[in-house]
Write a protein that holds these residues in place. Structure first.
Motif, short mmCIF file in Angstrom:
data_model
loop_
_atom_site.label_atom_id
_atom_site.label_comp_id
_atom_site.label_asym_id
_atom_site.label_seq_id
_atom_site.Cartn_x
_atom_site.Cartn_y
_atom_site.Cartn_z
N ARG A 3 0.96 -1.21 0.03
CA ARG A 3 0.04 -0.13 -0.10
C ARG A 3 0.89 1.31 -0.01
O ARG A 3 1.73 1.27 0.62
CB ARG A 3 -0.95 0.01 1.27
CG ARG A 3 -1.76 1.42 1.37
CD ARG A 3 -2.81 1.32 2.34
NE ARG A 3 -3.58 0.16 2.10
CZ ARG A 3 -4.65 0.12 1.40
NH1 ARG A 3 -5.06 1.22 0.73
NH2 ARG A 3 -5.54 -0.95 1.35
N GLN A 5 1.02 5.01 0.49
CA GLN A 5 0.40 6.30 1.36
C GLN A 5 0.50 7.42 0.65
O GLN A 5 1.74 7.86 0.23
CB GLN A 5 0.93 6.42 2.54
CG GLN A 5 0.53 5.05 3.56
CD GLN A 5 -1.00 4.80 3.78
OE1 GLN A 5 -1.77 5.96 4.06
NE2 GLN A 5 -1.42 3.68 3.68
N MET A 19 -4.09 6.80 -11.37
CA MET A 19 -4.26 6.32 -10.17
C MET A 19 -5.24 5.21 -10.02
O MET A 19 -5.48 4.55 -9.16
CB MET A 19 -4.49 7.35 -9.27
CG MET A 19 -3.44 8.29 -9.00
SD MET A 19 -3.61 9.97 -8.28
CE MET A 19 -4.81 9.45 -7.14
N LEU A 21 -6.45 2.26 -10.16
CA LEU A 21 -6.04 0.68 -10.26
C LEU A 21 -7.05 0.02 -9.33
O LEU A 21 -7.64 0.55 -8.34
CB LEU A 21 -4.70 0.76 -9.61
CG LEU A 21 -3.76 1.61 -10.26
CD1 LEU A 21 -2.24 1.36 -9.66
CD2 LEU A 21 -3.15 0.90 -11.74
N LEU A 23 -8.17 -2.16 -6.53
CA LEU A 23 -7.70 -2.62 -5.51
C LEU A 23 -7.98 -3.92 -4.68
O LEU A 23 -9.15 -4.21 -4.51
CB LEU A 23 -8.22 -1.56 -3.92
CG LEU A 23 -8.29 -0.16 -4.33
CD1 LEU A 23 -8.63 0.99 -3.32
CD2 LEU A 23 -6.83 0.34 -4.60
N LEU A 27 -9.80 -1.92 0.90
CA LEU A 27 -10.89 -0.90 0.98
C LEU A 27 -11.25 -1.06 2.36
O LEU A 27 -12.15 0.05 2.92
CB LEU A 27 -11.88 -0.99 -0.33
CG LEU A 27 -11.24 -0.21 -1.56
CD1 LEU A 27 -12.09 -0.45 -2.48
CD2 LEU A 27 -10.81 1.13 -0.89
N SER A 48 -16.59 3.31 -3.06
CA SER A 48 -15.46 2.71 -3.61
C SER A 48 -15.66 1.15 -3.25
O SER A 48 -15.16 0.29 -4.19
CB SER A 48 -14.38 3.43 -2.68
OG SER A 48 -14.21 4.77 -3.11
N GLN A 52 -15.20 -1.60 -6.03
CA GLN A 52 -14.32 -2.89 -6.14
C GLN A 52 -15.03 -4.17 -6.35
O GLN A 52 -14.54 -5.13 -7.29
CB GLN A 52 -13.56 -2.58 -4.87
CG GLN A 52 -12.37 -3.62 -4.65
CD GLN A 52 -11.79 -3.84 -3.52
OE1 GLN A 52 -12.19 -3.49 -2.49
NE2 GLN A 52 -11.08 -4.93 -3.12
N SER A 57 -12.43 -0.06 -11.29
CA SER A 57 -11.36 0.69 -11.06
C SER A 57 -11.63 1.89 -10.19
O SER A 57 -12.62 2.78 -10.53
CB SER A 57 -10.37 1.11 -12.04
OG SER A 57 -9.96 -0.07 -12.52
N ARG A 60 -6.70 5.61 -5.80
CA ARG A 60 -6.44 4.94 -4.56
C ARG A 60 -6.55 5.69 -3.56
O ARG A 60 -5.89 7.12 -3.35
CB ARG A 60 -4.69 4.57 -4.59
CG ARG A 60 -4.22 3.93 -3.54
CD ARG A 60 -2.56 3.44 -3.95
NE ARG A 60 -2.60 2.42 -5.20
CZ ARG A 60 -2.81 1.15 -4.70
NH1 ARG A 60 -2.88 0.87 -3.34
NH2 ARG A 60 -2.69 0.36 -5.63
N GLY A 62 -6.81 4.91 0.07
CA GLY A 62 -6.76 4.04 1.29
C GLY A 62 -6.04 4.66 2.47
O GLY A 62 -5.28 4.32 2.99
N SER A 85 -12.87 7.61 -12.67
CA SER A 85 -12.29 6.02 -12.77
C SER A 85 -13.23 5.16 -12.85
O SER A 85 -13.04 4.13 -13.92
CB SER A 85 -11.64 5.75 -11.47
OG SER A 85 -10.51 6.64 -11.46
#
Length: 329
Positions: A3, A5, A19, A21, A23, A27, A48, A52, A57, A60, A62, A85
């Motif tokens: 992950r 940050q 970005m 992508l 996950l 999540l 989100s 997922q 997608s 990110r 998180g 996204s």
């Protein structure tokens, strides 16, 4: 997968596609962290997670927001990048129905609309006990002021990444295609349309250009009941054309810099300039030409409130500096 940050403000770089992508897990931690803050962040975390599970997608995200407040400068990029996204990944997601995607986008749009309506500068409504009759200044009387202000406009250094996020949304290929279609119908420059879209709708393609109301039905805010005819809920272009025709912008032959700034200010109203003697945040927020003062509700002025929405002229400055448009004459 490790992950990484990142600060939520990095979402304002306009790199949602890079970005976006899938996950593979984690999540849950977003949900746990967002639950600490509640409100919009919690709702966005839930969307989100749902995206997922559907194999879509999402950016990110998180991590918890940088503060417990629901700061519009953080909320808007997070929601808009999420919507972009989801839309971009939907065609390649197996087993995802258009109804699934529409549901996610509709709910994200409502989150954005709520946040935006709390922050957005209301258009002039000359009604109510605090209203005063306002006569628009003659263009010739302030044209040179516009040219001077734009020539000396500097994007505040602490706001530059946010301004570049606005620029990235204006130049996004999907939006640009829609803006070009509006230009073909109205002859209003595509970037003028795009900047109104940013100001009034937060770049949400699910909202009317007139005032940011949901595209699912006619507008309910001023101007109310528009468009008279269009095909909800997907016909953003014809609604945008109606918005420009409603303000007779399609009839304007001259699109010099001063004329554009005059029309943007007229689109929102003259009260900041004429009653409170400041450079309106609708044009100059995030620049050296604006510090504080804004309408926080219809006809309600707060001299200490600071706009958290990038001004129209500052978006144009960002477009020019990034080489996307030539500096208007």
């Amino acid at each position: 997968m490790k992950r990484v940050q990142i600060d939520r403000r990095q979402l304002g770089k306009g790199l949602a596609a890079a970005m976006a992508l899938p996950l593979a897990g984690g999540l849950g931690s977003l949900s746990a962290r967002a639950q600490r803050y509640g409100g919009t962040w919690s709702s966005l975390a839930g969307l989100s997670e749902e995206a997922q599970r559907l194999g879509l997608s999402v950016p990110r995200m998180g991590l918890a927001p940088s503060s417990s407040s629901e700061d519009f400068t953080e909320i808007q990029p997070a929601i808009v990048d999420f919507m972009d996204s989801v839309s971009a990944s939907a065609p390649d997601a197996r087993g995802v129905t258009s109804a699934d995607v529409d549901s996610l986008l509709d709910r994200a749009s409502e989150l954005l609309r709520t946040a935006r309506n709390a922050e957005r500068m209301p258009r002039d409504i000359p009604e109510g006990p605090q209203a005063q009759a306002i006569t628009a200044p003659a263009f010739d009387s302030i044209a040179e002021d516009y040219r001077r202000l734009f020539a000396t406009c500097e994007i505040r250094s602490e706001k530059r990444s946010e301004v570049m996020w606005y620029v990235s949304k204006i130049t996004d290929p999907t939006r640009r295609k829609a803006y070009d279609q509006v230009f073909e119908e109205t002859c209003v420059p595509w970037y003028f349309v795009a900047i109104i879209h940013g100001m009034e709708c937060g770049f949400d393609m699910q909202s009317h250009l007139h005032n940011g109301d949901s595209l699912k039905k006619k507008t309910v805010q001023v101007p109310k009941g528009r468009p008279a005819q269009w095909l909800p809920p997907s016909d953003w272009v014809s609604s945008a054309v109606d918005a420009l025709r409603y303000d007779k912008l399609d009839e304007k032959p001259d699109w010099t810099l001063a004329h554009m700034l005059y029309r943007w200010e007229a689109y929102n109203g003259w009260r900041s300039r004429l009653l409170y003697k400041i450079n309106t945040p609708y044009l100059w927020s995030f620049s050296n030409h604006y510090t504080k003062g804004k309408f926080v509700a219809d006809n309600v002025w707060d001299s200490n409130a600071v706009s958290k929405q990038c001004g129209a002229a500052v978006m144009l400055r960002g477009l020019v500096e990034a080489g996307h448009v030539a500096a208007p004459a």
